[in-house]
Design a protein around this motif. Structure first.
Motif, PDB file in Angstrom:
ATOM      1  N   GLN A   9      27.555 -62.661 -16.008  1.00  0.00           N
ATOM      2  CA  GLN A   9      27.092 -63.490 -14.894  1.00  0.00           C
ATOM      3  C   GLN A   9      25.576 -63.693 -14.971  1.00  0.00           C
ATOM      4  O   GLN A   9      25.068 -64.757 -14.617  1.00  0.00           O
ATOM      5  N   PHE A  10      24.865 -62.652 -15.405  1.00  0.00           N
ATOM      6  CA  PHE A  10      23.403 -62.711 -15.537  1.00  0.00           C
ATOM      7  C   PHE A  10      23.012 -62.150 -16.897  1.00  0.00           C
ATOM      8  O   PHE A  10      23.623 -61.205 -17.380  1.00  0.00           O
ATOM      9  N   PRO A  39      17.128 -75.123 -11.144  1.00  0.00           N
ATOM     10  CA  PRO A  39      17.181 -74.967  -9.683  1.00  0.00           C
ATOM     11  C   PRO A  39      16.906 -76.282  -8.944  1.00  0.00           C
ATOM     12  O   PRO A  39      15.944 -76.982  -9.249  1.00  0.00           O
ATOM     13  N   LEU A  86      20.818 -72.149 -15.550  1.00  0.00           N
ATOM     14  CA  LEU A  86      22.198 -71.806 -15.213  1.00  0.00           C
ATOM     15  C   LEU A  86      23.110 -72.584 -16.150  1.00  0.00           C
ATOM     16  O   LEU A  86      23.041 -73.812 -16.209  1.00  0.00           O
ATOM     17  N   LYS A 104      31.591 -70.123 -12.289  1.00  0.00           N
ATOM     18  CA  LYS A 104      30.468 -69.834 -11.400  1.00  0.00           C
ATOM     19  C   LYS A 104      29.125 -69.941 -12.105  1.00  0.00           C
ATOM     20  O   LYS A 104      28.089 -70.002 -11.458  1.00  0.00           O
ATOM     21  N   THR A 107      23.557 -67.159 -15.404  1.00  0.00           N
ATOM     22  CA  THR A 107      22.117 -67.318 -15.218  1.00  0.00           C
ATOM     23  C   THR A 107      21.404 -66.642 -16.380  1.00  0.00           C
ATOM     24  O   THR A 107      21.493 -65.426 -16.549  1.00  0.00           O
ATOM     25  N   SER A 109      17.851 -65.889 -18.377  1.00  0.00           N
ATOM     26  CA  SER A 109      16.394 -65.835 -18.286  1.00  0.00           C
ATOM     27  C   SER A 109      15.859 -65.383 -19.632  1.00  0.00           C
ATOM     28  O   SER A 109      16.258 -64.324 -20.138  1.00  0.00           O
TER      29      SER A 109
ATOM     30  N   GLN B  37      28.140 -77.784  -4.095  1.00  0.00           N
ATOM     31  CA  GLN B  37      27.717 -76.560  -4.776  1.00  0.00           C
ATOM     32  C   GLN B  37      26.965 -75.664  -3.795  1.00  0.00           C
ATOM     33  O   GLN B  37      25.826 -75.960  -3.426  1.00  0.00           O
ATOM     34  N   LEU B  39      25.097 -72.091  -2.766  1.00  0.00           N
ATOM     35  CA  LEU B  39      24.117 -71.284  -3.487  1.00  0.00           C
ATOM     36  C   LEU B  39      24.803 -70.195  -4.304  1.00  0.00           C
ATOM     37  O   LEU B  39      25.656 -69.475  -3.789  1.00  0.00           O
ATOM     38  N   GLY B  40      24.487 -70.128  -5.592  1.00  0.00           N
ATOM     39  CA  GLY B  40      25.047 -69.086  -6.441  1.00  0.00           C
ATOM     40  C   GLY B  40      26.455 -69.347  -6.922  1.00  0.00           C
ATOM     41  O   GLY B  40      27.085 -68.470  -7.519  1.00  0.00           O
ATOM     42  N   GLN B  41      26.961 -70.539  -6.676  1.00  0.00           N
ATOM     43  CA  GLN B  41      28.326 -70.889  -7.073  1.00  0.00           C
ATOM     44  C   GLN B  41      28.327 -72.090  -8.004  1.00  0.00           C
ATOM     45  O   GLN B  41      27.354 -72.835  -8.084  1.00  0.00           O
TER      46      GLN B  41
END
Lengths: 112, 113
Positions: A9-10, A39, A86, A104, A107, A109, B37, B39-41
């Protein structure tokens, strides 16, 4: 239950490292797409894969569609800070008329 | 060649109000899909329009409605806004065919207070 599971996920890595991320499902897709999203912005299409076993390359990014068209991987060689974002995978279920089902996201970095 | 454009980019509304979001598809595209969408999805499919009719619909209540115009542009309307409707609303355009690629706009950030 999420139809498309993305992992990890990260992920936080150092510039120059290699990485592989995954998009898995128990369902068959007629096509699968990878997007990168910054973002507050909309997703930007990176690649579409259609044929089982297909491999596509986009500069340092390599995308693979599983033989059974249920999963996909994204490999980045020598990651750069500009790769930060993302990463979303999205599949089209057969007969779904371009309706995308998203995971989902992952992410990423990349530290200088 | 303009890509997918959405307006407005940001919007703040009060609970119970109604909102209309707009989308112009990429030149040559005839199908518009809307996604929400949180947040975080990842984005969640709301509905899709083709030939001015709703073709497919996701698991969203009737408070969410839409329209497609003869020039292929589209609107998303949400009535009786709830706090949980706060999200990034994305419009995607494509050509009507299987396995086609979808291109997204920059989104409209809706905040319900």
């Amino acid at each position: 239950t999420q139809l498309l599971e993305q992992s990890p996920q990260f992920l936080s890595i150092q510039e120059g490292e290699n990485l592989t991320v995954y998009c898995n499902s128990s369902s068959v897709f007629s096509s699968l797409q990878w997007y990168r999203q910054e973002p507050g912005e909309g997703p930007v299409l990176l690649v579409t894969v259609v044929t089982g076993g297909e491999v596509k390359k986009l500069k340092r990014l390599t995308f693979q569609f599983g033989d059974a068209r249920k999963d996909s991987s994204l490999h980045i060689t020598a990651a750069q800070p500009g790769d930060t974002g993302l990463y979303l995978c999205a599949g089209v279920i057969p007969g779904a008329n371009s309706k995308l089902t998203f995971g989902k996201g992952i992410t990423l970095s990349v530290r200088p | 060649d303009a890509g997918v454009t959405q307006s407005p980019t940001h919007l703040i509304k009060t609970r119970g109000q109604q909102v209309t979001l707009r989308c112009s598809p990429k030149s040559g595209h005839d199908t518009v899909s809307w996604y929400q969408q949180a947040l975080g999805q990842g984005p969640q499919f709301i509905f899709q329009y083709y030939e001015e009719e709703e073709r497919q619909r996701g698991n969203f209540p009737d408070r969410f409605s839409g329209h497609q115009f003869p020039n292929y542009s589209s609107e998303l309307n949400v009535n009786a806004l709830l706090l949980g409707d706060s999200a990034l609303y994305l419009c995607a355009s494509s050509l009507v065919s299987v396995n086609t690629e979808a291109f997204f706009g920059q989104g409209t950030r809706l905040t319900v207070v």
